[in-house]
Design an enzyme around this catalytic site. Structure first.
Site, PDB file in Angstrom:
ATOM      1  N   THR A  95       0.874  -1.181   0.000  1.00  0.00           N
ATOM      2  CA  THR A  95       0.000   0.000   0.000  1.00  0.00           C
ATOM      3  C   THR A  95       0.907   1.226   0.000  1.00  0.00           C
ATOM      4  O   THR A  95       1.271   1.731   1.061  1.00  0.00           O
ATOM      5  CB  THR A  95      -0.931   0.029   1.239  1.00  0.00           C
TER       6      THR A  95
ATOM      7  N   LYS B  20      -1.914   0.689  14.104  1.00  0.00           N
ATOM      8  CA  LYS B  20      -0.733   0.364  13.278  1.00  0.00           C
ATOM      9  C   LYS B  20      -0.037   1.630  12.770  1.00  0.00           C
ATOM     10  O   LYS B  20       1.186   1.776  12.863  1.00  0.00           O
ATOM     11  CB  LYS B  20      -1.174  -0.518  12.106  1.00  0.00           C
TER      12      LYS B  20
ATOM     13  N   CYS C 110       7.875   1.192   5.479  1.00  0.00           N
ATOM     14  CA  CYS C 110       6.829   1.523   6.451  1.00  0.00           C
ATOM     15  C   CYS C 110       6.991   2.906   7.057  1.00  0.00           C
ATOM     16  O   CYS C 110       6.111   3.750   6.945  1.00  0.00           O
ATOM     17  CB  CYS C 110       6.855   0.510   7.586  1.00  0.00           C
TER      18      CYS C 110
END
Ligand code: SAJ
Length: 411
Positions: free
Chosen positions: A87, A201, A255
């Site tokens: 993503t 998250k 991330c």
């Protein structure tokens, strides 16, 4: 009664593949791994890995013997679909292209009451969008969001031992998700709703990004004060409630430089987060400027510069979003740049061996603190005038007297 779930894992990357193999350890599960890459599937069919990760080869070999794991470019009809696709970030928002493609593939094969688990990191708002979309499907399916929380380099250990946050959309989703995750997770399983799970998250990676930005800002301040920031951080961290992170050449990986943006796009009031991300993004230029300054002060002209390490962090072969890319691009405006890394195989530039790279090099900049560099001997390289250490990992006794070691943050 023993369960015999058929689980399809969609996306066999850094998260999907280890998860599929951990699930397949349970002989009662049939695990089908799906990926669009034919090359990846054929590598797996040969019993090999498409990327390196601690302990993963041994797990693949073990699971292959059990014959309950198959990898394919065709998606099978299953009881559970676990989505682990990328993503990316686009203008401060999450890009759901790959998640939507995965859902389109699942839709025609989904059986009634199947569970769709999303492990990819998404913005909290995306969970609402996805749940609304699933409600419109002709077949009733259940939804859970269990964002992955494993760190590259120690993925298997963390997948087994970390606490997992599972956002469930229905009691049935909770029942099946608990069966799936309790099969291999020794850590706690904590349940909430999908939007909260997504928020947690993104909060975790934002915490890290903001704290690294603070360390990077302090490093810049140390230059005005003329103090060693590494010593100052160590002393500050002796306080029981202080944990200042490590400054460095910039923040990489798939991330930490990306996920915090998922709070920024949809929330105009977010001020601290984008500022922190920009501070981290400024670090490659900061370390290049130090190298340029050093090269101007140098007695002999600096022509050939070596970049030591291109992986985004120590002891991994992953260079996604690595600050090395921006550093190399900048250095190439002035110097011949040679790249070396003990683990990275395919990169934008040819990877040279350590000796080959440093032979005839005038200067070097350490970007990644791979363990081998801490023990490396730089003494044989006679032309090496200075080395910039962006991670505070090298020691003076690794160098001859003709080579100056300059640690970033210790002016
Ligand atoms: N870094 C610093 N200073 C530090 C710590 C890290 O400059 O004090 C840099 C590293 O060198 C690297 C980057 O930050 O370039 C990110 O490295 P990392 O080790 O902090 O994190 P990742 O990206 O490898 O994995 C993170 C983890 N998240 C948290 O620790 C909160 C992992 O648990 C997540 O699963 C992963 O992101 C993810 O997939 O979201």
């Amino acid at each position: 009664m023993k369960s015999s779930l058929h689980i399809s894992v969609v996306g066999l990357g850094y998260i999907g593949l280890p998860t599929a193999l951990l699930l397949a350890q349970n002989k009662n599960f049939l695990v089908s791994g799906f990926d669009v890459s034919k090359e990846k599937i054929s590598t797996l069919e040969k019993g090999k890995l498409p990327f390196d990760e601690n302990g993963l080869q041994a797990l693949l070999s073990k699971v292959k013997k059990q014959k309950n794991f198959v990898a394919s470019t065709e998606l099978q009809s299953s009881d559970v679909y676990l989505i682990a696709v990328p993503t990316p970030q686009e203008n401060g928002h999450s890009d759901l292209t790959y998640v939507m493609k995965a859902l389109e593939l699942i839709k025609p094969v989904a059986q009634k009451n199947a569970l769709i688990i999303l492990e990819s990191t998404v913005a909290p708002e995306d969970c609402q969008t996805i749940q609304k979309l699933l409600k419109k499907w002709p077949t009733t399916v259940h939804f859970a969001h269990c964002p992955e929380r494993a760190i590259p380099g120690n993925t298997l250990y963390e997948m087994v031992n970390n606490t997992r946050i599972i956002g469930v959309g229905s009691p049935q989703a909770k029942k099946i998700a608990s069966e799936v995750y309790s099969s291999f997770v020794k850590g706690q399983l904590k349940y909430t709703d999908p939007v909260t799970a997504a928020c947690v998250k993104v909060m975790e990676n934002t915490f890290r990004a903001v704290n690294i930005a603070l360390a990077n800002e302090l490093l810049k301040i140390s230059y005005d004060l003329g103090i060693n920031i590494w010593e100052a951080i160590e002393l500050a961290n002796a306080h029981p409630r202080v944990n200042i992170h490590s400054p460095g050449p910039g923040v990489g990986g798939h991330c930490i430089p990306i996920d915090p943006w998922f709070f920024v796009g949809p929330h105009a009031d977010a001020k601290l987060i984008p500022t922190a991300l920009k501070i981290n993004d400024s670090m490659p230029q900061f370390v290049v400027d130090l190298l340029l300054k050093k090269s101007k002060e140098s007695k002999k002209p600096i022509k050939k510069v070596v970049v030591l390490g291109v992986a985004y962090k120590k002891d991994v072969d992953d260079w996604r979003e690595s600050p090395a890319e921006a550093i190399i691009q900048n250095l190439e405006k002035k110097f011949e740049v040679i790249v070396t890394d003990p683990l990275v195989k395919n990169f934008t530039h040819r990877i040279h061996s350590f000796e080959e790279a440093l032979k005839n090099a005038d200067a070097a900049i350490l970007v990644t603190d791979h363990s081998v560099y801490k023990k490396a001997d730089f003494k044989p390289f006679k032309k090496l005038q200075f080395v910039i250490d962006t991670r505070n990992c090298l020691k003076k006794n690794q160098f001859s007297t003709h080579t100056v070691l300059e640690t970033v943050g210790n002016p």
